[in-house]
Design an enzyme around this catalytic site. Sequence first.
Site, PDB file in Angstrom:
ATOM      1  N   LYS A 206      37.936  45.617  29.127  1.00  0.00           N
ATOM      2  CA  LYS A 206      38.366  47.015  28.977  1.00  0.00           C
ATOM      3  C   LYS A 206      39.879  47.107  29.169  1.00  0.00           C
ATOM      4  CE  LYS A 206      37.744  51.637  30.797  1.00  0.00           C
ATOM      5  NZ  LYS A 206      37.132  52.502  31.777  1.00  0.00           N
ATOM      6  N   GLU A 212      40.928  36.479  34.991  1.00  0.00           N
ATOM      7  CA  GLU A 212      39.879  35.477  34.701  1.00  0.00           C
ATOM      8  C   GLU A 212      39.634  35.414  33.195  1.00  0.00           C
ATOM      9  OE1 GLU A 212      39.581  38.209  36.489  1.00  0.00           O
ATOM     10  OE2 GLU A 212      38.809  37.789  38.508  1.00  0.00           O
ATOM     11  N   GLY A 267      33.576  50.351  33.016  1.00  0.00           N
ATOM     12  CA  GLY A 267      33.231  48.958  32.686  1.00  0.00           C
ATOM     13  C   GLY A 267      31.754  48.657  32.891  1.00  0.00           C
ATOM     14  N   ARG A 268      31.214  49.041  34.042  1.00  0.00           N
ATOM     15  CA  ARG A 268      29.815  48.689  34.340  1.00  0.00           C
ATOM     16  C   ARG A 268      28.816  49.590  33.608  1.00  0.00           C
ATOM     17  NH1 ARG A 268      32.723  50.366  38.561  1.00  0.00           N
ATOM     18  NH2 ARG A 268      32.193  52.322  39.580  1.00  0.00           N
ATOM     19  N   GLU A 353      29.151  48.409  43.060  1.00  0.00           N
ATOM     20  CA  GLU A 353      30.518  48.792  42.680  1.00  0.00           C
ATOM     21  C   GLU A 353      30.599  50.317  42.526  1.00  0.00           C
ATOM     22  OE1 GLU A 353      32.812  47.580  38.937  1.00  0.00           O
ATOM     23  OE2 GLU A 353      33.394  45.998  40.306  1.00  0.00           O
ATOM     24  N   HIS A 384       7.890  32.056  46.405  1.00  0.00           N
ATOM     25  CA  HIS A 384       7.972  30.728  47.001  1.00  0.00           C
ATOM     26  C   HIS A 384       9.338  30.497  47.626  1.00  0.00           C
ATOM     27  CE1 HIS A 384       4.074  29.695  45.276  1.00  0.00           C
ATOM     28  NE2 HIS A 384       4.462  30.483  44.285  1.00  0.00           N
ATOM     29  N   LYS A 512      42.703  41.221  44.103  1.00  0.00           N
ATOM     30  CA  LYS A 512      43.344  40.767  42.853  1.00  0.00           C
ATOM     31  C   LYS A 512      44.846  40.587  43.072  1.00  0.00           C
ATOM     32  CE  LYS A 512      40.325  43.315  39.628  1.00  0.00           C
ATOM     33  NZ  LYS A 512      40.248  44.359  38.631  1.00  0.00           N
TER      34      LYS A 512
HETATM   35  O1  F6P Z   1      35.530  43.769  39.188  1.00  0.00           O
HETATM   36  C1  F6P Z   1      36.404  44.791  38.919  1.00  0.00           C
HETATM   37  C2  F6P Z   1      36.401  45.203  37.491  1.00  0.00           C
HETATM   38  O2  F6P Z   1      37.475  46.084  37.344  1.00  0.00           O
HETATM   39  C3  F6P Z   1      35.082  45.828  37.037  1.00  0.00           C
HETATM   40  O3  F6P Z   1      34.975  47.155  37.360  1.00  0.00           O
HETATM   41  C4  F6P Z   1      35.105  45.550  35.587  1.00  0.00           C
HETATM   42  O4  F6P Z   1      33.845  45.686  35.019  1.00  0.00           O
HETATM   43  C5  F6P Z   1      35.624  44.148  35.566  1.00  0.00           C
HETATM   44  O5  F6P Z   1      36.594  44.115  36.588  1.00  0.00           O
HETATM   45  C6  F6P Z   1      36.202  43.677  34.270  1.00  0.00           C
HETATM   46  O6  F6P Z   1      37.273  44.451  33.851  1.00  0.00           O
HETATM   47  P1  F6P Z   1      37.823  44.364  32.367  1.00  0.00           P
HETATM   48  O7  F6P Z   1      36.730  44.714  31.438  1.00  0.00           O
HETATM   49  O8  F6P Z   1      38.967  45.324  32.341  1.00  0.00           O
HETATM   50  O9  F6P Z   1      38.280  42.945  32.146  1.00  0.00           O
END
Ligand code: F6P
Length: 550
Positions: A206, A212, A267-268, A353, A384, A512
């Site tokens: 987003k 990452e 995002g979620r 979150e 189990h 972060k």
């Molecule tokens: O983990 C934090 C967060 O901001 C989430 O809310 C989001 O889904 C995720 O990182 C990924 O963010 P992006 O889609 O901006 O890479």
Amino acid sequence: MNNRLQNSVWQKLLKHYQKISMLHLRDLFRDDPKRFDKFSLQASHIFVDYSKNRITQETLNLLIQLAQSVQLKEKIEAMFKGAHINTSENRAALHTALRNQSDQPLLLDGLDIMPQIRNSLLKMRRFVEDLRCGNWRGFTQKSITDVVNIGVGGSDLGTKMATHALAFYADHKPRCHFVSNVDAAQIMSTLKSLDPETTLFIIASKSFTSIETITNANTAKTWLLKTFHDPKAIQNHFVAISAHPEKAIDFGIHAANVFEFWDYVGGRYSLWSAIGLPIALAIGMDSFEQMLKGAFEMDQHFRLTDFSQNAPVLLALLSIWYRNFFNTASHAIIPYSHDLRFLPDYLQQLEMESNGKSVQLDGAQVNEKTADVTWGGVGINGQHAFHQLLHQGTDFIPIDFIVAVNSLNPVGNHHELLLTNCLAQSEALLCGKTFEEAYKELIEQNYTQEEAEKLAPHKVMPGNRPSNTLVLEKLTPESLGALIALYEHKTFVQGVIWNIDSFDQWGVELGKKLAKNMINDLGKQKTITHHDSSTTGLLNYYRTHTTTEV
Ligand code: F6P
């Protein structure tokens, strides 16, 4: 809730809890043969049995009054109508617009957003159909066989969960892979089996700034260019999904290959947008749209149904009941479905979150405990592993069991075994086993009285451990859509009761920022001194022990 002490319903619930906490589910079922009929309902594609909860009709009445006392109805409407309910970010939370099937305009700040949503679905459809029928070609004109979604959090968990959940409907044209971790082990092991000529990368972010995702995207780019030695190849092998298309273009992705979504989609909550592209690529656009339809049907149920029959509202209120009155610390999600194995991971982000917050909408401290720990795992395997604690541990943990009536793989008696095990677990948790029952059983097995007395306490199971059972007629794109929307709305209702912002996530920012500073520090030659002694010690330990050898 602004102030629970001033909320008279909350006070009534506290009193009521004193009475209820003494009751055993065994007795509640014995005393009311109609309990199942009373406390179960059909919510679009999902049948919800919530009768195995530590409640009476009075509990439900009070919980519903609680929902009314915080103007839940008005707040639901505000969400659907695009009010800026994400107050700390001054945004709407309009994920429901992405699956809106009505032909009425939906105004956000005076602008109808439905045309942009429909255009995006159309763009997805063209791409999905092109790629699935082999028309989308790689740089050497070969069709794409493998798609790698690079994203993290909301740009990974939902789409990964749903793609796996609907694997039965996929024809593996193309195969979908998911890379989220910055640990190179994940991307390198994924790339190992792939051919650059037939691989397409989806960079899903987003913000298009998640370190990452950008790091993995750069590694993917390097891997691709190692074969093609020509940046033009990126156009055939990379697409992006972002609310910041300009950043994806800066990264080198062709503007036509960038799928947009918008700030009003968290995002979620974004798997319904172009973020769901891997799902659509796996099962086809028609099936993806069936998933949207299922979610819309749940939206309608949520919006129009009286609270007493409203599944997301009731599930949220039951969670509040346990969290705030019984003081539970976690709840478990246990799908008796291999296909739903990533559901607990997805719900972990959705619930934790969204509602892991300590301040109210106006910044004041919350009055009561908010989200507890969401955890879980696939049914049967858990029996189990962790079910021992569910049955005999010192804490009780409310559970959602999820199971389908009809199997997608009707082989022998597999499904009957799966289903009966699911029901047997919730029954065992409800009834438990008394000392007398355990003792009697042992005597019948020819133990001496002395032996039976010694062993029986170990066999006692307290029971009275609550659960919901969510039953799907069958796992389909539509019923999955409904299931996910059910949990989204449940999460929202809890947030309304706690008076928190379920749509921001400020708590993830500090880590972060610190990681960014640390990586800069590692690049410098000086000894690191300016952190707490533990962090400084660990960073210097890393420096003195790191080696380039593999
Ligand atoms: O983990 C934090 C967060 O901001 C989430 O809310 C989001 O889904 C995720 O990182 C990924 O963010 P992006 O889609 O901006 O890479």
